[in-house]
Design a protein around this motif. Structure first.
Motif, PDB file in Angstrom:
ATOM      1  N   THR A  32       0.830  -1.202   0.000  1.00  0.00           N
ATOM      2  CA  THR A  32       0.000   0.000   0.000  1.00  0.00           C
ATOM      3  C   THR A  32       0.868   1.257   0.000  1.00  0.00           C
ATOM      4  O   THR A  32       1.811   1.363   0.775  1.00  0.00           O
ATOM      5  N   PHE A  33       0.547   2.195  -0.874  1.00  0.00           N
ATOM      6  CA  PHE A  33       1.246   3.478  -0.903  1.00  0.00           C
ATOM      7  C   PHE A  33       0.560   4.447   0.052  1.00  0.00           C
ATOM      8  O   PHE A  33      -0.675   4.575   0.041  1.00  0.00           O
ATOM      9  N   LEU A  34       1.332   5.129   0.872  1.00  0.00           N
ATOM     10  CA  LEU A  34       0.808   6.200   1.710  1.00  0.00           C
ATOM     11  C   LEU A  34       0.912   7.485   0.905  1.00  0.00           C
ATOM     12  O   LEU A  34       1.969   7.788   0.337  1.00  0.00           O
ATOM     13  N   HIS A  35      -0.156   8.236   0.843  1.00  0.00           N
ATOM     14  CA  HIS A  35      -0.231   9.388  -0.056  1.00  0.00           C
ATOM     15  C   HIS A  35      -0.509  10.682   0.699  1.00  0.00           C
ATOM     16  O   HIS A  35      -1.229  10.704   1.693  1.00  0.00           O
ATOM     17  N   GLY A  36       0.095  11.751   0.192  1.00  0.00           N
ATOM     18  CA  GLY A  36      -0.139  13.077   0.741  1.00  0.00           C
ATOM     19  C   GLY A  36       0.505  14.111  -0.152  1.00  0.00           C
ATOM     20  O   GLY A  36       0.867  13.810  -1.299  1.00  0.00           O
ATOM     21  N   THR A  37       0.676  15.308   0.348  1.00  0.00           N
ATOM     22  CA  THR A  37       1.329  16.367  -0.421  1.00  0.00           C
ATOM     23  C   THR A  37       2.562  16.862   0.326  1.00  0.00           C
ATOM     24  O   THR A  37       2.823  16.475   1.472  1.00  0.00           O
ATOM     25  N   THR A  38       3.300  17.748  -0.324  1.00  0.00           N
ATOM     26  CA  THR A  38       4.505  18.296   0.292  1.00  0.00           C
ATOM     27  C   THR A  38       4.175  19.264   1.432  1.00  0.00           C
ATOM     28  O   THR A  38       5.087  19.765   2.092  1.00  0.00           O
ATOM     29  N   LYS A  39       2.888  19.512   1.672  1.00  0.00           N
ATOM     30  CA  LYS A  39       2.519  20.284   2.857  1.00  0.00           C
ATOM     31  C   LYS A  39       2.761  19.465   4.127  1.00  0.00           C
ATOM     32  O   LYS A  39       2.914  20.016   5.213  1.00  0.00           O
ATOM     33  N   ASN A  40       2.775  18.141   3.959  1.00  0.00           N
ATOM     34  CA  ASN A  40       3.062  17.255   5.080  1.00  0.00           C
ATOM     35  C   ASN A  40       4.565  17.260   5.345  1.00  0.00           C
ATOM     36  O   ASN A  40       5.370  17.025   4.439  1.00  0.00           O
ATOM     37  N   THR A  41       4.966  17.533   6.563  1.00  0.00           N
ATOM     38  CA  THR A  41       6.389  17.679   6.892  1.00  0.00           C
ATOM     39  C   THR A  41       7.191  16.427   6.580  1.00  0.00           C
ATOM     40  O   THR A  41       8.284  16.505   5.999  1.00  0.00           O
ATOM     41  N   PHE A  42       6.667  15.278   6.961  1.00  0.00           N
ATOM     42  CA  PHE A  42       7.396  14.031   6.727  1.00  0.00           C
ATOM     43  C   PHE A  42       7.610  13.806   5.234  1.00  0.00           C
ATOM     44  O   PHE A  42       8.725  13.516   4.785  1.00  0.00           O
ATOM     45  N   LEU A  43       6.561  13.946   4.446  1.00  0.00           N
ATOM     46  CA  LEU A  43       6.679  13.718   3.006  1.00  0.00           C
ATOM     47  C   LEU A  43       7.535  14.787   2.340  1.00  0.00           C
ATOM     48  O   LEU A  43       8.274  14.495   1.389  1.00  0.00           O
ATOM     49  N   PRO A  70      -5.920   4.727  -6.914  1.00  0.00           N
ATOM     50  CA  PRO A  70      -6.523   5.076  -5.609  1.00  0.00           C
ATOM     51  C   PRO A  70      -6.747   3.868  -4.711  1.00  0.00           C
ATOM     52  O   PRO A  70      -6.600   3.957  -3.484  1.00  0.00           O
ATOM     53  N   GLY A  71      -7.081   2.730  -5.312  1.00  0.00           N
ATOM     54  CA  GLY A  71      -7.332   1.539  -4.506  1.00  0.00           C
ATOM     55  C   GLY A  71      -6.092   0.959  -3.864  1.00  0.00           C
ATOM     56  O   GLY A  71      -6.180   0.103  -2.968  1.00  0.00           O
ATOM     57  N   ASP A  72      -4.921   1.433  -4.299  1.00  0.00           N
ATOM     58  CA  ASP A  72      -3.657   0.945  -3.747  1.00  0.00           C
ATOM     59  C   ASP A  72      -3.025   1.937  -2.784  1.00  0.00           C
ATOM     60  O   ASP A  72      -1.847   1.821  -2.442  1.00  0.00           O
ATOM     61  N   THR A  73      -3.784   2.927  -2.356  1.00  0.00           N
ATOM     62  CA  THR A  73      -3.231   3.972  -1.500  1.00  0.00           C
ATOM     63  C   THR A  73      -4.008   4.135  -0.199  1.00  0.00           C
ATOM     64  O   THR A  73      -5.149   3.708  -0.077  1.00  0.00           O
ATOM     65  N   ALA A  74      -3.343   4.769   0.768  1.00  0.00           N
ATOM     66  CA  ALA A  74      -3.969   5.173   2.032  1.00  0.00           C
ATOM     67  C   ALA A  74      -3.399   6.539   2.376  1.00  0.00           C
ATOM     68  O   ALA A  74      -2.288   6.888   1.957  1.00  0.00           O
TER      69      ALA A  74
END
Length: 274
Positions: free
Chosen positions: A137-148, A255-259
């Motif tokens: 599973t891929f964890l998804h977000g944007t560069t607004k997230n500090t970790f990512l 999308p089905g492979d992400t969280a």
């Protein structure tokens, strides 16, 4: 290891690479040009300094490339294809602490941790459960997230090129122990032509204060830097550069492979008793 410390360590190898490139190409002296070909192609008529300068120009002008790094001083390994728009795809490994597959398109970031990553981030059964639940599973977000944002900082080809082309600046006191104004210039020398991953290359070598830095430049076609190595005090670092101007893949996870990345953040807070 906390998520912040882990994310910060991801770019350590990239920083090392910039220092190595700058150290070779920004020295002021040039070695004498060779008088015969010796398998060097049109590089035979150029000095070691001219070859290093040309390789730097090719690096700075690249629109995309594949970057692989390793160092004996740290388990971090990068294997990324990145471009000047900040897109990238590849993997970042931290040895026994695990690895993540990384994809970045614009400000969108996907990371797929392996089991070792989850177990390293979360103690006991929590890590084991997360590794099983989020396998593939891929964890998804944007560069607004500090970790990512920190994790994907290694995708910045423009920053890498800028750092590689900028000479080292003196400290605020106007003096650096490694390159005082009265120090003699360090000459670059040519090594014997060799082969790196099927490509004929010419080594350009710099030796100073016990350190040996070697830049391997492609002999045929455009004279791209293909490999860089550094050795000092029984420690070594290597950078491999390839796939110049090959577009970064535009494929992103379904999308089905992400969280959402909050899955990781929530579990980290739980493990820390927040």
């Amino acid at each position: 290891m906390t998520s912040r410390r882990r994310a910060a360590s991801v770019t350590a190898a990239l920083t090392c690479g910039v220092t190595l490139i700058a150290g070779i190409t920004c020295t002021t002296a040039a070695a004498a040009a060779e008088t015969s070909d010796g398998g060097e192609g049109d590089l035979a008529s150029k000095s070691a300094q001219q070859i290093a300068d040309d390789a730097l120009q090719q690096l700075v002008g690249a629109q995309s490339l594949r970057l692989r790094t390793s160092t004996s001083a740290d388990p971090t390994r990068l294997d990324l294809t990145l471009d000047r728009a900040g897109n990238c795809t590849g993997a970042i490994s931290k040895g026994k602490y695990g690895s993540v597959e990384l994809i970045k398109r614009g400000n969108q970031v996907w990371m797929k941790p392996d089991a070792a990553f989850w177990k390293g981030q979360l103690p006991g059964k929590s890590g084991e459960e997360a590794a099983t639940k989020y396998e593939n599973t891929f964890l998804h977000g944007t560069t607004k997230n500090t970790f990512l944002r920190n994790l994907s900082a290694a995708c910045d080809l423009k920053a890498f090129q800028k750092s590689a082309s900028t000479p080292e600046k003196p400290s605020s006191g106007g003096h650096t122990p490694s390159s005082p104004s009265h120090a003699p210039a360090v000459a670059l020398t040519k090594g014997a032509p060799t082969t790196e991953e099927g490509t004929r290359v010419l080594p350009v070598i710099k030796k100073t204060k016990g350190a040996v830095q070697t830049l391997y430049v492609a002999i045929e076609g455009k004279h791209y830097p293909r490999k860089l190595t550094a050795e000092l005090d029984h420690r070594s670092g290597t950078i491999l550069l390839s796939n110049y101007n090959t577009p970064v893949s535009t494929k992103t996870p379904a999308p089905g492979d992400t969280a959402d990345i909050s899955v990781l953040e929530d579990r980290l807070r739980e493990s820390q008793g927040a």
